[in-house]
Structure formats: structure tokens, C-alpha cells
Design a protein around this motif. Structure first.
Motif, PDB file in Angstrom:
ATOM      1  N   LEU A  76       0.813  -1.218   0.000  1.00 26.14           N
ATOM      2  CA  LEU A  76       0.000   0.000   0.000  1.00 26.14           C
ATOM      3  C   LEU A  76       0.851   1.274   0.000  1.00 26.14           C
ATOM      4  N   LEU A  77       2.016   1.230   0.613  1.00 25.50           N
ATOM      5  CA  LEU A  77       2.873   2.409   0.674  1.00 25.50           C
ATOM      6  C   LEU A  77       3.798   2.530  -0.535  1.00 25.50           C
ATOM      7  N   GLY A  78       3.660   1.589  -1.474  1.00 24.59           N
ATOM      8  CA  GLY A  78       4.417   1.680  -2.717  1.00 24.59           C
ATOM      9  C   GLY A  78       5.886   1.359  -2.592  1.00 24.59           C
ATOM     10  N   ALA A  79       6.227   0.445  -1.709  1.00 26.57           N
ATOM     11  CA  ALA A  79       7.627   0.073  -1.540  1.00 26.57           C
ATOM     12  C   ALA A  79       8.124  -0.708  -2.753  1.00 26.57           C
ATOM     13  N   ASN A  80       9.420  -0.761  -2.889  1.00 32.01           N
ATOM     14  CA  ASN A  80      10.032  -1.558  -3.946  1.00 32.01           C
ATOM     15  C   ASN A  80       9.640  -3.020  -3.755  1.00 32.01           C
ATOM     16  N   PRO A  81       9.200  -3.716  -4.811  1.00 34.49           N
ATOM     17  CA  PRO A  81       8.774  -5.119  -4.657  1.00 34.49           C
ATOM     18  C   PRO A  81       9.823  -6.031  -4.052  1.00 34.49           C
ATOM     19  N   ILE A  82      11.098  -5.691  -4.211  1.00 34.75           N
ATOM     20  CA  ILE A  82      12.157  -6.531  -3.660  1.00 34.75           C
ATOM     21  C   ILE A  82      12.141  -6.544  -2.142  1.00 34.75           C
ATOM     22  N   VAL A  83      11.468  -5.558  -1.534  1.00 34.36           N
ATOM     23  CA  VAL A  83      11.396  -5.483  -0.072  1.00 34.36           C
ATOM     24  C   VAL A  83      10.675  -6.702   0.492  1.00 34.36           C
ATOM     25  N   ILE A  84       9.676  -7.205  -0.227  1.00 39.13           N
ATOM     26  CA  ILE A  84       8.886  -8.325   0.285  1.00 39.13           C
ATOM     27  C   ILE A  84       9.733  -9.578   0.502  1.00 39.13           C
ATOM     28  N   PRO A  85      10.467 -10.084  -0.505  1.00 37.21           N
ATOM     29  CA  PRO A  85      11.285 -11.277  -0.243  1.00 37.21           C
ATOM     30  C   PRO A  85      12.415 -11.033   0.753  1.00 37.21           C
ATOM     31  N   ILE A  86      12.986  -9.818   0.753  1.00 35.93           N
ATOM     32  CA  ILE A  86      14.043  -9.529   1.725  1.00 35.93           C
ATOM     33  C   ILE A  86      13.479  -9.564   3.136  1.00 35.93           C
ATOM     34  N   LYS A  87      12.326  -8.933   3.334  1.00 33.65           N
ATOM     35  CA  LYS A  87      11.677  -8.912   4.651  1.00 33.65           C
ATOM     36  C   LYS A  87      11.294 -10.324   5.081  1.00 33.65           C
ATOM     37  N   ALA A  88      10.748 -11.109   4.146  1.00 34.65           N
ATOM     38  CA  ALA A  88      10.347 -12.482   4.471  1.00 34.65           C
ATOM     39  C   ALA A  88      11.548 -13.331   4.858  1.00 34.65           C
ATOM     40  N   MET A  89      12.672 -13.149   4.165  1.00 29.71           N
ATOM     41  CA  MET A  89      13.880 -13.907   4.477  1.00 29.71           C
ATOM     42  C   MET A  89      14.406 -13.540   5.870  1.00 29.71           C
ATOM     43  N   LEU A  90      14.424 -12.247   6.180  1.00 25.23           N
ATOM     44  CA  LEU A  90      14.891 -11.816   7.494  1.00 25.23           C
ATOM     45  C   LEU A  90      13.973 -12.312   8.606  1.00 25.23           C
ATOM     46  N   ASP A  91      12.667 -12.312   8.346  1.00 26.24           N
ATOM     47  CA  ASP A  91      11.711 -12.830   9.331  1.00 26.24           C
ATOM     48  C   ASP A  91      11.994 -14.295   9.635  1.00 26.24           C
ATOM     49  N   ALA A  92      12.210 -15.088   8.576  1.00 32.59           N
ATOM     50  CA  ALA A  92      12.473 -16.515   8.752  1.00 32.59           C
ATOM     51  C   ALA A  92      13.771 -16.741   9.518  1.00 32.59           C
ATOM     52  N   MET A  93      14.791 -15.976   9.179  1.00 36.09           N
ATOM     53  CA  MET A  93      16.084 -16.125   9.848  1.00 36.09           C
ATOM     54  C   MET A  93      15.986 -15.769  11.332  1.00 36.09           C
ATOM     55  N   PHE A  94      15.311 -14.649  11.628  1.00 37.01           N
ATOM     56  CA  PHE A  94      15.157 -14.250  13.029  1.00 37.01           C
ATOM     57  C   PHE A  94      14.311 -15.263  13.788  1.00 37.01           C
ATOM     58  N   GLY A  95      13.243 -15.771  13.138  1.00 34.29           N
ATOM     59  CA  GLY A  95      12.382 -16.753  13.792  1.00 34.29           C
ATOM     60  C   GLY A  95      13.139 -18.002  14.188  1.00 34.29           C
ATOM     61  N   MET A  96      14.004 -18.491  13.305  1.00 32.36           N
ATOM     62  CA  MET A  96      14.788 -19.683  13.617  1.00 32.36           C
ATOM     63  C   MET A  96      15.841 -19.374  14.673  1.00 32.36           C
ATOM     64  N   PHE A  97      16.412 -18.184  14.603  1.00 29.63           N
ATOM     65  CA  PHE A  97      17.475 -17.823  15.542  1.00 29.63           C
ATOM     66  C   PHE A  97      16.976 -17.700  16.975  1.00 29.63           C
ATOM     67  N   ILE A  98      15.904 -16.939  17.191  1.00 31.95           N
ATOM     68  CA  ILE A  98      15.460 -16.683  18.565  1.00 31.95           C
ATOM     69  C   ILE A  98      14.826 -17.914  19.210  1.00 31.95           C
ATOM     70  N   HIS A  99      14.383 -18.886  18.387  1.00 24.79           N
ATOM     71  CA  HIS A  99      13.829 -20.117  18.942  1.00 24.79           C
ATOM     72  C   HIS A  99      14.874 -21.229  19.032  1.00 24.79           C
ATOM     73  N   GLY A 100      16.067 -20.955  18.540  1.00 26.06           N
ATOM     74  CA  GLY A 100      17.112 -21.972  18.569  1.00 26.06           C
ATOM     75  C   GLY A 100      17.547 -22.299  19.985  1.00 26.06           C
ATOM     76  N   ASN A 101      17.578 -23.577  20.296  1.00 26.18           N
ATOM     77  CA  ASN A 101      17.984 -24.008  21.637  1.00 26.18           C
ATOM     78  C   ASN A 101      19.516 -24.057  21.705  1.00 26.18           C
ATOM     79  N   ILE A 102      20.096 -22.880  21.596  1.00 21.69           N
ATOM     80  CA  ILE A 102      21.551 -22.749  21.551  1.00 21.69           C
ATOM     81  C   ILE A 102      21.996 -21.648  22.516  1.00 21.69           C
TER      82      ILE A 102
END
Length: 242
Positions: A76-102
Motif C-alpha cells: 500500500l505504501l508503494g515500496a520496492n517489490p524486492i522489499v517483500i522477499p528480503i523482509k520475508a527472508m529476514l523474518d524466517a532467519m530471526f524466527g529460527m534464531f530466537i527459537h534456537g535451543n543454543i
């Protein structure tokens, strides 16, 4: 609208990381204080083991709400379409990291970037942490709003250290049913249809093991828990009565 389309891509990504993370913090905190929204969040806390895959355990309604609020503003705010996959990738990485039993020593960065050191406590089965450590990517939200809990040690590695204090279904579809209507799985086993469904997945897994045998050292056989039950007819379905 093209409010941010002229911004550099890196700035757009940072903008949506910060604003969405603030939303997640506030909504996450609200879910823990609201009985209705807790029911679509409790699935995420149901695991008795927490590892890098735990972040993918969620109720379908929670996924729809969060994913809509995450990606709709980008469009809706007219961001560059590349923002979506970059944001999704960072979300996945952070999700795995903060839940990692390490064990990760973040040093002073722990006051800015979230870590397993903080988020694993959020999944612990202790009253002190039910309203603490709501942040996902940026831990400074918890420090800023006074919801951080960091005793300096881990919750533990036993099943009773994790998850919910009450019984919760393990089956994906039963979890969704449980969010609408509370029930006791062991009581429902006396109903023929439920008994059949309850043991369907273990039977299927055992069948797959016989079809595709794999030799794994010290791998315990998946057992089907047989409980004495009295089957009743479909007309006496307890869920239909309630």
C-alpha cells in the motif's frame, strides 16, 4: 500511494523491520492478556521442546492476521517489490534464531537485538515469564516498555520446563478445534470416530516405516498408545451435544 518508493531499498527494509516489529511486540503482548486472542496464540506455546522450528508452530488465524499486517503496508505504501522477499527472508532467519535451543553470547547487543537467551524464557512454563520477553527481532522494545526477563540462566531442558501448564492437543487440526471448544482428548477416545482419527497418524507413520525401512541406531519404534475405551455410536457425539 508511493510514499516511500523513492527511498533507498535498504532504508525501506529497515523502516518495515522496525514498524512491523513494534506491531508484533504490541499485538503479541495483547494476545497474552486477552482470552480470545490467547486461543489463537497458545498453539505457538504448546511445544514441550523448543528449537529452531518452533517459530513455525502457529494457529492459522494468527498467521493470516500477522502476515496481512506485515505485507499489506509494504504494498500500500508503494515500496520496492524486492522489499517483500528480503523482509520475508529476514523474518524466517530471526524466527529460527530466537527459537534456537543454543547458547549465544550477545554481549551488549542483547539490549538491541533479540536472542535465544531472552526468547526461550518466553516459551518457558513459568508464571514469571508469561507477560515478559514479547519482542521478536529487537529486544529494546522489552527494555523500553519494562517487560524484559533475564535471570542470566536458561529455563532447563526437561519437558515440564516448556510449553503450557495445561493439556493441549498435539494434532494440528485438533489444536484448531481446541481453540474454539475446549475438550479432553482422553475422554473423547471413547467415541469411535475420534478414536480412529486419534490413532490415524501413528498408524500411518508405522506403515511408512515398514514401507520405507531406514536403519537408525537406537531409534525407538513409534508406539501407538492403546487405551481401554468403550466405543459409542456417532449419534452420541459429545461435540454435537455441546
Amino acid at each position: 500511494m508511493h510514499l516511500i518508493s523513492n527511498w533507498p531499498v535498504a532504508l525501506q527494509v529497515l523502516f518495515f523491520l522496525l514498524t512491523h516489529d513494534l506491531y508484533i511486540y504490541l499485538f503479541h503482548r495483547f494476545q497474552h492478556s486477552n482470552k480470545f486472542f490467547w486461543r489463537i496464540h497458545e498453539a505457538h506455546h504448546s511445544g514441550k521442546e523448543v528449537d529452531f522450528l518452533a517459530g513455525s508452530r502457529s494457529h492459522i488465524m494468527e498467521i493470516i492476521i500477522n502476515q496481512t499486517i506485515e505485507f499489506a503496508p509494504i504494498i500500500l505504501l508503494g515500496a520496492n517489490p524486492i522489499v517483500i522477499p528480503i523482509k520475508a527472508m529476514l523474518d524466517a532467519m530471526f524466527g529460527m534464531f530466537i527459537h534456537g535451543n543454543i547458547k549465544v553470547n550477545m554481549g551488549k547487543l542483547k539490549y538491541i537485538i533479540n536472542s535465544p537467551q531472552l526468547h526461550l524464557w518466553h516459551h518457558a512454563n513459568y508464571q514469571e515469564v508469561f507477560h515478559a520477553n514479547f519482542a521478536t527481532k529487537f529486544s529494546f522494545w522489552d527494555y523500553l516498555f519494562g517487560t524484559v526477563y533475564d535471570p542470566g540462566h536458561t529455563p532447563g531442558n526437561k519437558p515440564e520446563n516448556w510449553g503450557l501448564y495445561y493439556d493441549y492437543p498435539k494434532d494440528y487440526f485438533l489444536q484448531h478445534a481446541f481453540s474454539v471448544k475446549r475438550f479432553d482428548e482422553k475422554t473423547l477416545l471413547k467415541y469411535r470416530w475420534f478414536n480412529w482419527y486419534y490413532h490415524l497418524r501413528p498408524r500411518f507413520m508405522n506403515w511408512m516405516k515398514t514401507l520405507f525401512p531406514v536403519k537408525i541406531n537406537n531409534a525407538p519404534k513409534l508406539e501407538i498408545e492403546q487405551q481401554p475405551v468403550t466405543l459409542v455410536s456417532e449419534q452420541e457425539n459429545v461435540l454435537q451435544q455441546n
